[in-house]
Scaffold this active site. Structure first.
Site, PDB file in Angstrom:
ATOM      1  CD  GLU A   1      82.541  -9.564  85.999  1.00 52.06           C
ATOM      2  OE1 GLU A   1      83.721  -9.307  85.654  1.00 52.06           O
ATOM      3  OE2 GLU A   1      82.240 -10.529  86.719  1.00 52.06           O
TER       4      GLU A   1
ATOM      5  CD  GLU B   1      84.920 -14.587  85.757  1.00 52.24           C
ATOM      6  OE1 GLU B   1      85.365 -13.899  84.816  1.00 52.24           O
ATOM      7  OE2 GLU B   1      85.323 -14.468  86.931  1.00 52.24           O
TER       8      GLU B   1
END
Length: 964
Positions: free
Chosen positions: A488, A408
């Protein structure tokens, strides 16, 4: 010149990164009790603790490894994406807590001082080290090792090691990883002998050819070390020479075969364990030893409720044993390299590992990604240093099959630098990075929290091109050829996640979908106690930390103390590596392992009649090859008088390193005979008014409201319609995705009941009500039809929505009632023993169960809807007498000593105060769970849409003495 903790250098004075290993050279563990002093700023911290004399004032004792904020020095702080300091790279605030650590140690007799190395396994976030007053250097990169030459500074006798640790540094901008900010020396510190002529670094290349069964072996070293593998007859293999071995047993996560080896020079010997395996991407699939993988994975932060990221080897082993016992086969080390001992355990016990670099710049999202280090050439050395230190440390682990460039951090040129260096250094492992949606630096197409429907489209290769590749045919062609990973998914926050089975069905249906990693393994809660000694787990904001991410760190499959949650139990069932189907008298077994056959399992069966075992035995367990299926004959089953259910279990036939013999790996349940249909009996009595009451059989109702007051000797309140549940974390959702907010806006948490008519008659009692929230016209019209049938009281409920409900689902639909406080035990025939919800029920079997009311509760760190038992045929609530409830069709129930409003208002379980009664919900249906706390909500089939609904329940009050 900026201070070292604000510059863009990854460190000074450090030795080059190298593999983690132990040898027969001396090793002095410096863990233990150190002296510690905290200063509020870096500039104001005095350097009066470096020399052999007494240190300056203010020092107290502190264990190392540890985080000083967990020992009374400052405050733990939790943020999800926001930095806990202004975005002003590379600068940090003047208020920069600085911890000075000091240890006096003595060298063992015979220690070879020249060449000695001081090694730090992990220090958060930046530190400087002195030995006997001599500065050795500085380092950033909290979860990576740093080594310094120490030989010239060592002295015979007492030595003074001084370490200054800064909470914030320029490196903190790369460490915004949705976790607690915990400063300190949190991994081991060791002094290592480095004998002249010893081994500095080595890289073992141990490949496997699945076609021939041959292994290839080569070791690259920085010294003329010779490799010996006694079990394979390898003796004194020199560096750089590749040896072909005619037959080796390969390493896999299912069969973690390792060979003990020695790498030696005349001065030093290293013991290592070789795992022969080859990782590749061929035909658009990730393969190990030529076989495609399906990763049944979890994301794992390092966390302990008492020690933070200072984990013991026993805790790391406990994590892996829990994972293996719950059918997890893969770990993504989110979002940094783990303690090196964890990877040793993954090699030993068997686990596929995606090793992730200590890089995340998520907080720059709040600046529109302006200044993001990922795209700034000035930050390249620091980012590349982190990648190098991870790869060099972990390169010899067979369990590590993928390198991840970080998490991220948007996109930028520096990820290209990391990818280029890593591919050159280690072409034997593919690379992963998800947030650059061009995937030019990744060998995987990867997403987070994609809905099931989108995942299925990707599996069929029918997905739309992302904007980053839509205009570049070559880049888009490459992306479409990549294997897919959900790095995820299924946010395991609070009660949930939902839809695990749906995701797994998609993975198993489409080869391109190579699995994913549930977010995440553990709740990051810290153990605390109330003033009166009751234990609870703290989360963001509980320490007065601000800004904070609240309870968003409470999102794991295990509670902070590593107690498995219902979500982990569900995951085990969904991940089970054996599928079973019953057709007539044949049981079909499908082996979902990639490498292991089924010879390590034994099969057994149990037949239950209305939940009571009546027959059972063993079954032949054929050695079904991986990916194949076989059928075994079932014995002739005896007839059952009531509902018959067959349960087949697969257990370990012998002890394994991760579980004992008898551990259940997989199970399936099959209905073999339905419950006999009960002929509806005619009503045995009519209803009549008597003053302010209505009498019906042995029941007494309020003549004004129509509510039941008594059933025989039992005094109760209700039942009446209830549609509210204390929102789960996934109901609360993230950002705009909050069904709980919609529920509250619609007033579903404050529904009011208006009785329109109470109509006793020969056939029983009818009660008409309208249930609605103040300020709204939408309502639920409810008709309760009561009738007496001998000793039973039947309730038929008819619900009709009225007004503009639009797309608003209901939290639950059923009736609620209140029983006296003395009712403390429940026995039921239905799904259990644990809780179950519409999209999280695979782990609950149908059976006969009993529990205390306390045992029905799931103690989520943040109180919320929990404890629902599903597909119940009947339930008995036991106290001075018994209330037996039977369903015409299945129902669900919860029973607790506090209301949904109490649950909703509580921040921690210690906020819940037991009331003087038992609150029971008898549900016709519940809304699904989903994982909208960071992902999609429930699937359409698990949404509880308002619709005309009918359901019926039968109530009996029975004497306590007949319980059994």
């Amino acid at each position: 010149m900026p201070p070292y903790y604000e510059d863009l250098s990854p460190g000074t004075g450090r030795r080059p990164p190298r593999a983690a290993f132990a040898s027969d050279a001396g090793r002095l563990d410096l863990s233990g009790t150190w002296l510690f002093r905290l200063s509020p700023t870096a500039e104001g911290a005095p350097l009066d603790f470096l020399g052999p004399g007494d240190p300056g004032p203010g020092f107290t004792e502190l264990p190392v490894p540890s985080h000083w904020v967990l020992h009374g020095h400052g405050t733990p702080r939790y943020t999800n994406t926001a930095y806990p300091f202004p975005i002003d790279p590379p600068h940090v605030p003047d208020e920069n807590p600085t911890g000075d650590h000091r240890l006096v140690f003595h060298l063992p007799a015979g220690w070879r001082g020249p060449g000695s190395v001081l090694r730090f396994e992990g220090v958060d976030s930046c530190f400087r080290v002195w030995l006997n007053g001599r500065s050795l250097g500085t380092s950033k990169g909290s979860r990576l090792p740093a080594e310094f030459d120490a030989g010239a500074a060592l002295r015979p006798g007492a030595n003074v090691l001084a370490v200054r640790v800064h909470r914030w540094s320029s490196g903190s901008y790369l460490e915004d990883q949705d976790m607690w900010w915990l400063p300190g020396i949190f991994r081991e510190v060791t002094l290592l002998e480095r004998p002249e002529g010893g081994i500095g670094d080595f890289f073992v290349h141990a490949g496997f050819d699945p076609t021939t069964g041959r292994g290839t072996l080569r070791v690259d070293t920085d010294a003329p070390a010779l490799l010996t593998v006694p079990e394979l007859g390898v003796a004194d293999l020199p560096p750089g020479r590749e040896l072909v071995l005619p037959a080796v047993e390969p390493w896999t996560a299912e069969t973690p075969r390792r060979y003990e080896a020695r790498l030696a020079t005349p001065a030093e010997c290293v013991t290592l364990h070789l795992g022969f395996r080859t990782v590749s991407i061929e035909g658009g699939l990730l393969r190990v030893n030529g076989t495609p993988l399906l990763l049944r994975g979890v994301n794992r932060h390092e966390h302990d409720p008492d020690h933070g990221r200072a984990l013991s080897p026993a805790t790391m082993r406990e994590d892996l044993l829990l994972m293996k016992r719950h059918n997890v086969n893969a770990v993504r080390t989110s979002h940094y390299p783990p303690h090196p001992a964890f990877l040793d355990l993954c090699d030993e016990l068997g686990m596929w590992v995606v090793d992730e670099c200590d890089i995340e710049t998520h907080g720059f999202i709040h600046a529109g990604w302006r200044g993001n280090p990922a795209d700034d050439p000035a930050w390249e050395p620091m980012l590349l240093d982190r990648m190098r230190r991870m790869v060099e440390r972990d390169k010899n682990h067979p369990s590590v099959i993928v390198w991840s460039l970080g998490n991220e951090s948007h996109h930028g040129r520096n990820f290209g630098v990391l990818a280029e260096w890593t591919r050159a250094r280690d072409p034997g492992r593919p690379l992963h990075y998800e947030r650059d949606r061009s995937y030019r630096h990744s060998d995987f197409y990867s997403l987070m929290y994609a809905p099931v429907a989108e995942v299925e489209r990707i599996g069929r290769r029918e997905e739309e091109a992302p904007p980053e590749t839509a205009g570049d045919p070559a880049l888009e062609e490459r992306r479409r050829a990549l294997p897919f990973l959900l790095c995820e998914y299924a946010h395991a926050m609070g009660n949930g996640p939902g839809s695990l089975a749906a995701y797994q069905r998609a993975f198993e249906a489409h080869p391109r979908l190579q699995g994913g990693f549930v977010w995440e393994w553990i709740d990051h809660g810290f153990r605390r106690r109330t003033a009166d000694g009751r234990e609870y787990f703290a989360y963001g904001g509980d320490f007065g930390d601000h800004p904070h991410g609240g309870n968003f760190c409470i999102d794991g499959l295990v509670f902070p103390d590593r107690t498995p949650s219902p979500g982990l139990t569900e995951l085990k069932k969904v991940f089970q590596p054996l599928a079973m189907e019953l057709s007539g008298d044949r049981l079909r077994l499908t082996n979902r392992h990639a490498f292991a056959d089924l010879s390590h399992l034994r099969l057994s069966w149990t037949l239950e009649d209305e939940g009571v075992p009546v027959a059972g035995g063993g079954l032949p367990a054929p050695a079904v090859p991986p990916g194949q299926a076989a059928e075994v004959p079932m014995p002739r089953l005896p007839a059952t008088a009531g509902e018959g259910l067959l349960t087949v279990r697969a257990e370990l036939a012998a002890d394994q390193p991760w579980a004992p013999a008898g551990h259940e790996v997989a199970w399936e349940q099959f209905p073999v005979s339905p419950a006999p249909a009960a002929a509806p009996a005619p009503p045995s009595a009519g209803a009549r008014r008597r003053g302010g009451e209505v009498l019906l059989g042995g029941a007494v109702f309020d003549a004004r409201t129509g509510l039941l007051r008594a059933l025989g000797p039992l005094r109760l309140r209700g039942p009446r319609l209830d549609v509210w549940r204390a929102p789960t974390d996934n109901d609360r959702g993230m950002g705009p995705h909050s069904v709980a907010r919609d529920w509250r806006r619609a007033g579903l948490d404050r529904m009011e009941h208006r009785t329109e008519a109470v109509e006793p008659g020969p056939g029983g009692l009818r009660v008409h009500t309208r249930v609605a929230a103040a300020g709204f016209e939408r309502a639920l019209r409810v008709r309760y039809s009561w009738s007496a049938h001998g000793d039973a009281l039947r309730l038929a409920v008819h619900v009709l929505p009225e007004g503009p409900w639009e797309e608003l689902p209901l939290p639950r639909l059923g009736v609620g009632l209140e029983l006296p406080a003395e009712f403390g035990h429940v026995r039921w025939f239905g799904r259990g023993p644990g809780e179950a919800y519409p999209d999280s029920s695979k782990a609950a079997r149908v059976g006969l169960f009993d529990s205390s009311v306390a045992g029905l509760q799931t103690p989520y760190v943040v109180p919320q809807e929990n404890g629902h038992r599903a597909e119940v045929r009947w339930a008995e609530f036991r106290g001075p007498c018994r209330l037996r409830v039977e369903g015409e069709g299945h129902f669900g129930f919860t029973a607790r000593r506090w209301t949904a409003a109490d649950l909703d208002a509580a921040a921690h379980p210690t906020d819940l105060v037991e009331r003087d009664r038992l609150f029971v919900n008898l549900d016709h249906a519940q809304h699904g769970l989903g994982s909208a706390s960071c992902g999609p909500g429930p699937l359409p089939e698990h949404r509880l849409e308002p619709a005309e609904t009918r359901f019926a329940l039968l109530f009996r009050a029975l004497p306590a003495e007949s319980a059994g």
